[in-house]
Design a protein around this motif. Structure first.
Motif, PDB file in Angstrom:
ATOM      1  N   GLY A   1       0.812  -1.213   0.000  1.00 35.47           N
ATOM      2  CA  GLY A   1       0.000   0.000   0.000  1.00 35.47           C
ATOM      3  C   GLY A   1       0.844   1.260   0.000  1.00 35.47           C
ATOM      4  N   PHE A   2       1.911   1.268   0.846  1.00 32.30           N
ATOM      5  CA  PHE A   2       2.813   2.411   0.864  1.00 32.30           C
ATOM      6  C   PHE A   2       3.455   2.606  -0.509  1.00 32.30           C
ATOM      7  N   PHE A   3       3.854   1.497  -1.137  1.00 28.99           N
ATOM      8  CA  PHE A   3       4.475   1.580  -2.467  1.00 28.99           C
ATOM      9  C   PHE A   3       3.526   2.228  -3.471  1.00 28.99           C
ATOM     10  N   VAL A   4       2.283   1.769  -3.513  1.00 25.57           N
ATOM     11  CA  VAL A   4       1.319   2.279  -4.491  1.00 25.57           C
ATOM     12  C   VAL A   4       1.077   3.773  -4.288  1.00 25.57           C
ATOM     13  N   ILE A   5       0.880   4.200  -3.048  1.00 21.61           N
ATOM     14  CA  ILE A   5       0.594   5.610  -2.774  1.00 21.61           C
ATOM     15  C   ILE A   5       1.800   6.494  -3.089  1.00 21.61           C
ATOM     16  N   LEU A   6       2.990   6.091  -2.617  1.00 20.38           N
ATOM     17  CA  LEU A   6       4.186   6.879  -2.874  1.00 20.38           C
ATOM     18  C   LEU A   6       4.511   6.923  -4.364  1.00 20.38           C
ATOM     19  N   PHE A   7       4.339   5.800  -5.033  1.00 23.70           N
ATOM     20  CA  PHE A   7       4.610   5.719  -6.471  1.00 23.70           C
ATOM     21  C   PHE A   7       3.708   6.664  -7.249  1.00 23.70           C
ATOM     22  N   ASN A   8       2.435   6.739  -6.868  1.00 23.85           N
ATOM     23  CA  ASN A   8       1.482   7.605  -7.552  1.00 23.85           C
ATOM     24  C   ASN A   8       1.694   9.083  -7.226  1.00 23.85           C
TER      25      ASN A   8
ATOM     26  N   THR B   1       4.774  10.466  -7.315  1.00 22.84           N
ATOM     27  CA  THR B   1       5.978  10.936  -8.003  1.00 22.84           C
ATOM     28  C   THR B   1       5.614  11.804  -9.203  1.00 22.84           C
ATOM     29  N   PRO B   2       6.442  12.777  -9.555  1.00 23.86           N
ATOM     30  CA  PRO B   2       6.141  13.655 -10.701  1.00 23.86           C
ATOM     31  C   PRO B   2       5.848  12.912 -12.006  1.00 23.86           C
ATOM     32  N   PRO B   3       6.642  11.895 -12.402  1.00 20.87           N
ATOM     33  CA  PRO B   3       6.305  11.217 -13.661  1.00 20.87           C
ATOM     34  C   PRO B   3       4.994  10.439 -13.601  1.00 20.87           C
ATOM     35  N   ALA B   4       4.594   9.983 -12.410  1.00 25.36           N
ATOM     36  CA  ALA B   4       3.304   9.306 -12.278  1.00 25.36           C
ATOM     37  C   ALA B   4       2.166  10.295 -12.482  1.00 25.36           C
TER      38      ALA B   4
ATOM     39  N   PRO C   1       7.827   8.713   8.379  1.00 24.40           N
ATOM     40  CA  PRO C   1       7.617  10.148   8.120  1.00 24.40           C
ATOM     41  C   PRO C   1       8.649  10.733   7.154  1.00 24.40           C
ATOM     42  N   SER C   2       9.894  10.272   7.223  1.00 23.37           N
ATOM     43  CA  SER C   2      10.957  10.814   6.363  1.00 23.37           C
ATOM     44  C   SER C   2      10.697  10.491   4.894  1.00 23.37           C
ATOM     45  N   VAL C   3      10.337   9.235   4.614  1.00 28.61           N
ATOM     46  CA  VAL C   3      10.066   8.831   3.231  1.00 28.61           C
ATOM     47  C   VAL C   3       8.849   9.572   2.689  1.00 28.61           C
ATOM     48  N   PHE C   4       7.792   9.654   3.508  1.00 25.38           N
ATOM     49  CA  PHE C   4       6.591  10.357   3.064  1.00 25.38           C
ATOM     50  C   PHE C   4       6.875  11.845   2.841  1.00 25.38           C
ATOM     51  N   LEU C   5       7.685  12.425   3.689  1.00 29.16           N
ATOM     52  CA  LEU C   5       8.023  13.839   3.541  1.00 29.16           C
ATOM     53  C   LEU C   5       8.781  14.082   2.239  1.00 29.16           C
ATOM     54  N   ALA C   6       9.720  13.182   1.923  1.00 28.19           N
ATOM     55  CA  ALA C   6      10.498  13.318   0.692  1.00 28.19           C
ATOM     56  C   ALA C   6       9.593  13.214  -0.539  1.00 28.19           C
ATOM     57  N   PHE C   7       8.698  12.239  -0.545  1.00 22.05           N
ATOM     58  CA  PHE C   7       7.830  12.056  -1.708  1.00 22.05           C
ATOM     59  C   PHE C   7       6.724  13.106  -1.758  1.00 22.05           C
ATOM     60  N   PHE C   8       6.327  13.599  -0.616  1.00 22.53           N
ATOM     61  CA  PHE C   8       5.367  14.703  -0.603  1.00 22.53           C
ATOM     62  C   PHE C   8       6.014  15.950  -1.208  1.00 22.53           C
ATOM     63  N   GLY C   9       7.304  16.124  -0.950  1.00 25.87           N
ATOM     64  CA  GLY C   9       8.034  17.236  -1.552  1.00 25.87           C
ATOM     65  C   GLY C   9       8.056  17.124  -3.069  1.00 25.87           C
ATOM     66  N   LEU C  10       8.264  15.912  -3.590  1.00 22.05           N
ATOM     67  CA  LEU C  10       8.225  15.689  -5.034  1.00 22.05           C
ATOM     68  C   LEU C  10       6.832  15.972  -5.590  1.00 22.05           C
ATOM     69  N   TYR C  11       5.828  15.573  -4.836  1.00 20.69           N
ATOM     70  CA  TYR C  11       4.430  15.801  -5.236  1.00 20.69           C
ATOM     71  C   TYR C  11       4.133  17.302  -5.345  1.00 20.69           C
ATOM     72  N   ILE C  12       4.552  18.061  -4.336  1.00 21.23           N
ATOM     73  CA  ILE C  12       4.340  19.520  -4.341  1.00 21.23           C
ATOM     74  C   ILE C  12       5.128  20.157  -5.481  1.00 21.23           C
ATOM     75  N   PHE C  13       6.324  19.631  -5.744  1.00 17.26           N
ATOM     76  CA  PHE C  13       7.171  20.125  -6.836  1.00 17.26           C
ATOM     77  C   PHE C  13       6.429  20.022  -8.170  1.00 17.26           C
ATOM     78  N   GLN C  14       5.814  18.876  -8.447  1.00 15.40           N
ATOM     79  CA  GLN C  14       5.084  18.702  -9.705  1.00 15.40           C
ATOM     80  C   GLN C  14       3.786  19.510  -9.706  1.00 15.40           C
ATOM     81  N   LEU C  15       3.115  19.552  -8.570  1.00 18.23           N
ATOM     82  CA  LEU C  15       1.853  20.289  -8.478  1.00 18.23           C
ATOM     83  C   LEU C  15       2.085  21.775  -8.760  1.00 18.23           C
TER      84      LEU C  15
END
Length: 508
Positions: free
Chosen positions: A116-123, A125-128, A347-361
């Motif tokens: 579940g964590f993989f699917v959410i974090l993967f989705n 990412t900016p290329p996703a 929290p660290s992994v989610f924070l990093a990928f949330f940063g990528l998400y905000i970057f693309q948004l």
């Protein structure tokens, strides 16, 4: 308590897909849609209106890069009419989510939480986000890629080796690169040639080439021919250094053509190599099949990036899926190999990928605002005055404006009209002005520059002809868009000044 709640969500594919859709709602609201998606959607509409796969009425031309997605878009337009765009984006995002769940089931067969964590974090990412939300065929393409890996390589279903290769090639003909890499991966796993797989690949390729030849009169999509002709002199720099800059620019997430972009991308690849050393080591209790799959997706990603960089394919969407596949081993490393306290690690992994998400948004809202205030506005201005197939326009690019106006279109690359390519062959320098004289379009939209000068070449008599027959009716300066943008978007424009000026002319 939290683990039970997450297990309930992650164990349900429906709820997991719903979460990924919620993640993507802000991207939908940004109005960021890839220009070329409008070409496919207009071809689909042309099929419904004229019964012809083309762009301008009954003229046959493979202007869309994808036959399968064009057909799906036609079905959505038939059902939803002019309101089809968001339904087709949601459909693409659902298929993408299903594909990511399949990859998650391969990597984390018995661990629902990690899957579940993989699917959410993967989705996130900016290329996703770009692949599934911007209107192109890549959400469907990833679904088919993942289907072949899951049902073919992982589950060894014979039907998958026939069905998915056919659908992949009908989606994009360059999917043969992916098929070639997966065929080799299958050979490594089986240690024998998979003739069923070969049959599927041959059926897909032969059927598409035959359809193109008998319907359009050419073996490959016209878009390939047109781009090869129009862009052959686009970049005079042939130094190896330039290739590596291009490779890093399109392979990475940072859109700056500079040495430090290359340095950051090489650092990422260095980390990826380290992650693989841990994944492939004997200490890691990972099945041979999973190791081969992880290697295969990275080989495909790097191979496609290299091939398209050498071919000087200067379009960001070609690299969306290769970038995406590079995230698979990275996420696998952090979720399954990396050892850290959960209290800090999650929290660290989610924070990093949330940063990528905000970057693309942030980028999507920036581009969406620019498109809405410029090209969409140009389309509105033209539609308010006159539109439809009885009027014509020369412009670049051939997406948003022709889609919303319905004007008969000549584009400067020749993607949607072969007559432009004929003019390029006849006169490499003055083809644009010759096209204006020959076709006498009702409207002309130039990009970056006014006619004359280094791009829109003219002889002295051409300039007299142009001034006598066309007048400038409106200018759309990109500086005005940047200046009037909300502060949070204006800040991005200062860092990356995207967009160009447009000049609209009308025949007297």
């Amino acid at each position: 308590m939290m683990s039970r709640f997450l297990l309930k969500i992650f164990s349900s594919s429906f709820l997991l897909i719903l979460v990924t859709l919620i993640i993507k709602i802000p991207v939908f609201l940004s109005k960021h849609l890839q220009e070329d998606s409008f070409i496919t959607w207009r071809v689909a509409r042309n099929l419904l209106q004229y019964g012809v796969i083309g762009f301008n009425g009954d003229e046959r031309i493979s202007a869309s890069t994808t036959h399968l997605y064009m057909g799906i878009s036609a079905i959505f337009q038939m059902i939803f009419g002019g309101n089809f765009i968001y339904p087709v984006l949601v459909f693409s995002s659902i298929l993408f989510a299903i594909g990511s769940i399949w990859i998650g089931k391969i990597l984390f067969s018995h661990d629902v939480l990690k899957r579940g964590f993989f699917v959410i974090l993967f989705n996130m990412t900016p290329p996703a986000l770009t692949a599934s939300c911007l209107g192109m065929e890549y959400g469907i393409l990833f679904f088919l890629d993942a289907g072949l890996i899951y049902y073919g390589l992982f589950k060894d279903r014979r039907w998958a080796f026939v069905l998915f290769p056919i659908l992949l090639v009908w989606t994009r003909i360059d999917a043969v690169i992916f098929l070639g890499v997966i065929f080799l991966a299958d050979l490594v796993i089986r240690r024998k040639i998979n003739f069923i797989f070969m049959l599927g690949g041959i059926l897909g390729l032969v059927s598409v080439l035959a359809f193109n030849f008998f319907y359009f009169g050419e073996f490959v999509n016209h878009t390939i021919t047109a781009k090869k002709l129009a862009y052959k002199n686009l970049t005079p720099n042939h130094e190896p250094r330039y290739f590596f800059y291009q490779w890093a620019y399109y392979g990475g997430l940072i859109k700056k053509h500079a040495w430090w972009t290359l340095a950051i991308f090489l650092a990422f690849l260095g980390f990826l190599a380290y992650a693989f050393s841990r994944i492939l080591s004997g200490n890691a209790k990972i099945s041979f099949r999973i190791k081969v799959i992880l290697v295969a997706v990275v080989v495909f990603a790097l191979l496609k990036m290299a091939i398209f960089s050498v071919m000087k394919a200067y379009f960001d969407w070609y690299y969306w899926l290769p970038r995406l596949f590079l995230f698979i081993p990275v996420l696998y490393y952090f979720l399954n190999i990396f050892r850290w306290r959960k209290r800090l690690w999650i929290p660290s992994v989610f924070l990093a990928f949330f940063g990528l998400y905000i970057f693309q948004l942030w980028q999507s809202f920036t581009i969406g605002y620019m498109e809405e205030k410029q090209r969409v506005q140009i389309a509105k201005d033209l539609k308010a005055e006159n539109s439809g197939m009885n009027r014509s326009i020369i412009l670049e690019p051939a997406g948003i404006i022709p889609f919303y106006t319905g004007l008969y279109t000549y584009d400067e690359v020749g993607l949607v009209n072969k007559r432009i390519n004929d003019e390029m062959v006849k006169d490499e320098k003055f083809w644009w002005m010759n096209s204006v004289r020959d076709f006498k379009p009702d409207y002309i939209l130039t990009i970056s520059k006014k006619p004359g000068g280094l791009y829109y070449h003219m002889k002295p008599e051409d300039l007299k002809y142009f001034d006598a027959n066309y007048r400038l009716v409106k200018t759309y300066p990109i500086s005005e868009v940047h200046r009037n943008a909300p502060e949070i978007l204006s800040w991005i424009y200062k860092i990356r000044p995207i967009g160009k000026d447009y000049f609209l002319y009308k025949k007297l």
